[in-house]
Design a protein around this motif. Structure first.
Motif, PDB file in Angstrom:
ATOM      1  N   ARG A   1     -71.600 -69.835 -65.152  1.00 11.85           N
ATOM      2  CA  ARG A   1     -72.203 -69.106 -66.267  1.00 11.85           C
ATOM      3  C   ARG A   1     -71.110 -68.568 -67.191  1.00 11.85           C
ATOM      4  N   VAL A   2     -70.126 -67.886 -66.591  1.00 14.08           N
ATOM      5  CA  VAL A   2     -69.070 -67.273 -67.394  1.00 14.08           C
ATOM      6  C   VAL A   2     -68.225 -68.343 -68.085  1.00 14.08           C
ATOM      7  N   ALA A   3     -68.000 -69.454 -67.382  1.00 17.01           N
ATOM      8  CA  ALA A   3     -67.179 -70.523 -67.975  1.00 17.01           C
ATOM      9  C   ALA A   3     -67.850 -71.069 -69.237  1.00 17.01           C
TER      10      ALA A   3
ATOM     11  N   ARG B   1     -68.212 -71.322 -75.131  1.00 21.26           N
ATOM     12  CA  ARG B   1     -68.967 -71.084 -76.372  1.00 21.26           C
ATOM     13  C   ARG B   1     -68.216 -70.113 -77.273  1.00 21.26           C
ATOM     14  N   ASP B   2     -67.556 -69.130 -76.655  1.00 21.24           N
ATOM     15  CA  ASP B   2     -66.827 -68.134 -77.440  1.00 21.24           C
ATOM     16  C   ASP B   2     -65.725 -68.761 -78.283  1.00 21.24           C
ATOM     17  N   VAL B   3     -65.179 -69.883 -77.811  1.00 21.53           N
ATOM     18  CA  VAL B   3     -64.168 -70.548 -78.623  1.00 21.53           C
ATOM     19  C   VAL B   3     -64.786 -71.758 -79.329  1.00 21.53           C
TER      20      VAL B   3
ATOM     21  N   VAL C   1     -60.358 -75.639 -73.473  1.00 19.07           N
ATOM     22  CA  VAL C   1     -60.628 -74.975 -72.197  1.00 19.07           C
ATOM     23  C   VAL C   1     -59.487 -74.012 -71.865  1.00 19.07           C
ATOM     24  N   ALA C   2     -58.248 -74.463 -72.112  1.00 21.89           N
ATOM     25  CA  ALA C   2     -57.096 -73.593 -71.835  1.00 21.89           C
ATOM     26  C   ALA C   2     -57.177 -72.327 -72.680  1.00 21.89           C
ATOM     27  N   ILE C   3     -57.583 -72.498 -73.924  1.00 24.88           N
ATOM     28  CA  ILE C   3     -57.694 -71.339 -74.797  1.00 24.88           C
ATOM     29  C   ILE C   3     -58.845 -70.443 -74.348  1.00 24.88           C
ATOM     30  N   ALA C   4     -59.964 -71.080 -73.979  1.00 24.45           N
ATOM     31  CA  ALA C   4     -61.108 -70.300 -73.488  1.00 24.45           C
ATOM     32  C   ALA C   4     -60.698 -69.485 -72.269  1.00 24.45           C
ATOM     33  N   ARG C   5     -59.912 -70.105 -71.393  1.00 26.88           N
ATOM     34  CA  ARG C   5     -59.451 -69.396 -70.193  1.00 26.88           C
ATOM     35  C   ARG C   5     -58.603 -68.182 -70.573  1.00 26.88           C
ATOM     36  N   ALA C   6     -57.654 -68.416 -71.475  1.00 30.63           N
ATOM     37  CA  ALA C   6     -56.763 -67.320 -71.871  1.00 30.63           C
ATOM     38  C   ALA C   6     -57.538 -66.220 -72.593  1.00 30.63           C
ATOM     39  N   MET C   7     -58.491 -66.642 -73.437  1.00 28.76           N
ATOM     40  CA  MET C   7     -59.273 -65.656 -74.194  1.00 28.76           C
ATOM     41  C   MET C   7     -60.138 -64.841 -73.248  1.00 28.76           C
ATOM     42  N   HIS C   8     -60.682 -65.521 -72.220  1.00 23.37           N
ATOM     43  CA  HIS C   8     -61.557 -64.808 -71.302  1.00 23.37           C
ATOM     44  C   HIS C   8     -60.796 -63.723 -70.544  1.00 23.37           C
ATOM     45  N   PHE C   9     -59.565 -64.045 -70.137  1.00 21.38           N
ATOM     46  CA  PHE C   9     -58.809 -63.076 -69.340  1.00 21.38           C
ATOM     47  C   PHE C   9     -57.877 -62.222 -70.198  1.00 21.38           C
ATOM     48  N   ARG C  10     -57.807 -62.557 -71.500  1.00 24.12           N
ATOM     49  CA  ARG C  10     -56.803 -61.892 -72.336  1.00 24.12           C
ATOM     50  C   ARG C  10     -57.007 -60.382 -72.254  1.00 24.12           C
ATOM     51  N   SER C  11     -55.929 -59.691 -72.293  1.00 26.54           N
ATOM     52  CA  SER C  11     -56.100 -58.267 -72.428  1.00 26.54           C
ATOM     53  C   SER C  11     -55.253 -57.771 -73.585  1.00 26.54           C
ATOM     54  N   LYS C  12     -53.950 -58.098 -73.567  1.00 24.81           N
ATOM     55  CA  LYS C  12     -53.088 -57.520 -74.577  1.00 24.81           C
ATOM     56  C   LYS C  12     -52.437 -58.582 -75.466  1.00 24.81           C
ATOM     57  N   MET C  13     -51.959 -59.626 -74.820  1.00 29.45           N
ATOM     58  CA  MET C  13     -51.152 -60.556 -75.592  1.00 29.45           C
ATOM     59  C   MET C  13     -51.343 -61.989 -75.116  1.00 29.45           C
ATOM     60  N   LEU C  14     -51.343 -62.888 -76.089  1.00 29.70           N
ATOM     61  CA  LEU C  14     -51.517 -64.300 -75.775  1.00 29.70           C
ATOM     62  C   LEU C  14     -50.259 -65.044 -76.237  1.00 29.70           C
ATOM     63  N   ILE C  15     -49.688 -65.828 -75.322  1.00 30.87           N
ATOM     64  CA  ILE C  15     -48.541 -66.651 -75.701  1.00 30.87           C
ATOM     65  C   ILE C  15     -49.011 -68.094 -75.785  1.00 30.87           C
TER      66      ILE C  15
ATOM     67  N   ASP D   1     -57.398 -71.469 -86.220  1.00 30.06           N
ATOM     68  CA  ASP D   1     -58.455 -70.491 -86.468  1.00 30.06           C
ATOM     69  C   ASP D   1     -58.589 -69.504 -85.304  1.00 30.06           C
ATOM     70  N   TYR D   2     -58.504 -70.042 -84.074  1.00 32.83           N
ATOM     71  CA  TYR D   2     -58.582 -69.153 -82.900  1.00 32.83           C
ATOM     72  C   TYR D   2     -57.508 -68.094 -82.992  1.00 32.83           C
ATOM     73  N   VAL D   3     -56.294 -68.556 -83.313  1.00 31.11           N
ATOM     74  CA  VAL D   3     -55.159 -67.639 -83.288  1.00 31.11           C
ATOM     75  C   VAL D   3     -55.324 -66.558 -84.356  1.00 31.11           C
ATOM     76  N   SER D   4     -55.766 -66.953 -85.555  1.00 33.61           N
ATOM     77  CA  SER D   4     -55.994 -65.955 -86.596  1.00 33.61           C
ATOM     78  C   SER D   4     -57.064 -64.965 -86.160  1.00 33.61           C
ATOM     79  N   ALA D   5     -58.081 -65.485 -85.479  1.00 35.31           N
ATOM     80  CA  ALA D   5     -59.192 -64.628 -85.076  1.00 35.31           C
ATOM     81  C   ALA D   5     -58.756 -63.602 -84.040  1.00 35.31           C
ATOM     82  N   LEU D   6     -57.705 -63.929 -83.271  1.00 38.52           N
ATOM     83  CA  LEU D   6     -57.245 -63.001 -82.236  1.00 38.52           C
ATOM     84  C   LEU D   6     -56.908 -61.645 -82.836  1.00 38.52           C
ATOM     85  N   ARG D   7     -56.264 -61.680 -84.008  1.00 38.27           N
ATOM     86  CA  ARG D   7     -55.819 -60.465 -84.666  1.00 38.27           C
ATOM     87  C   ARG D   7     -56.978 -59.506 -84.878  1.00 38.27           C
ATOM     88  N   THR D   8     -58.106 -60.053 -85.359  1.00 41.97           N
ATOM     89  CA  THR D   8     -59.249 -59.184 -85.637  1.00 41.97           C
ATOM     90  C   THR D   8     -59.848 -58.648 -84.340  1.00 41.97           C
TER      91      THR D   8
END
Lengths: 336, 247
Positions: free
Chosen positions: B128-130, B135-137, B159-173, B191-198
């Protein structure tokens, strides 16, 4: 809603689902093992109808656990991305250590526990040397194959290989209506292994470690600890299997398990385990074992010269992988 | 904006044998939510720096401060626990495993947690969460049960980005996240990366393609031969001038 496919045919959502299901099924790594098992069983049943008799089925069951447990351990370790060629020697050494301890006056239960720990320690040593020095497990365990076999021979010469009376053989090889208890041990251990491999966290780590070690490490998995536990588990299972055989025969043999490591690898491969790691299942290990044992018994029942057995194993091993590649290739091209 | 940067590294040095891969690097990342572009040719020290921040390697000297306090990053796990997620150049995934299992590698949601490594996977929740994370990305896949090997390169990166976004807390490399991607997929990643800022998440975006970094980066750091050669704010230099710095 019906949609025309690029091919021009009209498919219903139901047909789509069915095709997707068929594709999943065909992509199962165990698929060729299943196909071959059915073919071989039907073949033997036609040639020698006695093959399907209760007696021969029970026969197959009773000799399954020993190879089955070794194949199970081998499969788990191969999924984790490593090999163990020393399982055949451990198969002989563990019961030898057990009897040696009993002859020294150690109570049987304690001797069994201690000797199984020796088996586990050998696996841990295999793992430690392989991982610490970053050498192929093929080399480490090839060395251990000779070392453990030699120790088994030395121990058997040290104390005359007599099977002491009063050993608790019943809990491993008693018979319940002709079926040996070891069959139940095999099934229970397989069930536990299946839950661990397919349903738990450590199982997920084992597949990840074998399938993509760098990725697993980067995601924070201690791949060394994962592999080390698989080495230990593999060796432990081999030792336990050797113990069952010694109890069944009521005689320790320094030559026991000779060549079983290759049969176990063959069984794992026939069951769909990929030598490159990351792919395989408990069901596959069981399937491979059953297939080898069915051939074994089937050939005896249909009075084929036993010397053909190895040829059959060889053909099946290669054939199963070829069938897998062909079926999976077909399935991958399926639209679903 | 807080005064303290999320991450500060001081005087980092790293040798590989006789190669001085990182020379006295002092940098700050994540003062507020910002996108930092890390630029440099091959061998400039970008990867070494990233490997140290993500816990794959340890620096020979220097220290790392998180929110102003010295932090120990000795393993990937430490880095993740500090709130740093890394998306690797090679998409760190086990190809034969399902999308859901890959997303949760090493951080599996459990039932019977007290059993430790033998606890059972909560597979319903994983699936479910996956799917939600995908969908979030903006990645719409039918099932999270599909093995990753059946996905396209762009989908895998998704998928890699979705994984990082799901667990992200402070910073994404993100280490060369646009490598091997089609034009359309590249745009999506940017677009994902720009959206992170907001969303209040800082990011470090490594690339040798200036055209990917220039439009979205708040700051750019240029490295060469193991050292930082320039730190630029958006608009300090034109894209041509930055390009000259790199070579």
């Amino acid at each position: 809603m019906n949609q025309p496919t690029p091919g021009g045919a009209v498919t219903s959502p139901g047909g789509q689902r069915r095709r997707a299901l068929t594709k999943r099924l065909l992509l199962l790594p165990e698929i060729s093992g299943i196909v071959l098992l059915v073919l071989v069983t039907v073949g033997f049943a036609i040639v020698a109808p006695a093959f399907l008799s209760m007696r021969s089925v029970v026969n197959i069951l009773n000799i399954m656990p020993e190879l089955g447990l070794v194949a199970l351990g081998t499969t788990i370790l191969i999924i984790a991305g490593e090999f163990d060629l020393s399982v055949g020697s451990v198969f002989a050494l563990v019961p030898m250590v057990m009897l040696w301890l009993v002859n020294l006056g150690v109570p049987p239960a304690a001797a069994m526990a201690l000797s199984l720990m020796v088996g586990m320690a050998i696996g841990a040593a295999n793992g430690y040397i392989t991982l610490h020095f970053a050498i192929p497990s093929f080399i480490t365990t090839l060395g251990m194959l000779f070392i453990a076999r030699s120790l088994a021979v030395i121990l058997s010469n040290l104390a005359p290989p007599a099977f002491p009376p009063g050993m608790p053989v019943d809990f491993l090889v008693a018979r319940i209506d002709r079926v040996q208890v070891s069959v139940i041990w095999l099934l229970v251990i397989c069930a536990i292994a299946a839950v661990i491999l397919h349903r738990t966290k450590i199982g997920n780590w084992i597949y990840a470690t074998g399938g993509a070690q760098q990725a697993a490490r980067d995601m924070g998995i201690n791949t060394r600890a994962v592999k080390l536990s698989c080495f230990a588990a593999c060796s432990l299972l081999a030792g336990f299997a050797g113990m069952i055989q010694t109890f069944r025969m009521q005689a320790p043999m320094a030559s026991a398990g000779d060549g079983i490591e290759l049969q176990a690898i063959a069984g794992a491969v026939i069951g769909g385990t990929a030598l490159t790691g990351g792919v395989g299942s408990v069901l596959g290990a069981l399937l491979g074992t059953i297939l080898l044992r069915v051939i074994d018994t089937g050939m005896t029942t249909s009075r084929v010269d036993a010397n053909w057995f190895q040829l059959a194993i060889g053909v099946l091993t290669v054939l199963s992988v070829v069938v897998n590649v062909v079926i999976r290739g077909r399935a991958a091209r399926m639209r679903a | 904006m807080s005064d303290l940067p999320f991450l500060r590294c001081e005087n980092l040095q790293k040798w590989y044998g006789g190669v001085h891969a990182l020379k006295d690097v002092t940098l700050e990342f994540g003062r507020g939510a910002e996108v930092v572009g890390l630029l440099g040719d091959n061998g400039a020290g970008k990867s070494t720096l990233i490997k140290i921040l993500s816990g794959a390697h340890r620096p020979d000297t220097g220290r790392i401060l998180i929110d102003g306090t010295p932090a120990r990053i000795r393993s990937p796990r430490d880095s993740m626990n500090l709130g740093i997620e890394t998306i690797y150049q090679y998409t760190a995934m086990a190809p034969q495993m399902s999308i859901a299992r890959n997303i949760f590698i090493g951080r599996e949601p459990m039932r019977f947690n007290w059993l430790g490594p033998l606890g059972l996977l909560d597979r319903k929740m994983m699936n479910r969460v996956a799917l939600q994370a995908l969908r979030d990305v903006d990645l719409h896949l039918r099932s999270a049960d599909t093995p990753v090997e059946e996905l396209s390169g762009g989908e895998r990166q998704g998928v890699a980005i979705a994984r990082a976004m799901h667990f992200r807390s402070k910073m994404l490399i993100l280490d060369e996240p646009t490598n091997h991607l089609s034009l359309k997929e590249t745009t999506k990643v940017l677009d994902y990366v720009s959206a992170l800022r907001t969303q209040g998440v800082s990011s470090i975006f490594i690339s040798h393609n200036l055209h990917h970094i220039y439009p979205i980066a708040d700051r750019m750091i240029v490295m060469a031969r193991g050292a930082v050669v320039a730190e630029l704010n958006r608009g300090d230099l034109s894209i041509e001038e930055v390009a000259r710095l790199i070579v």
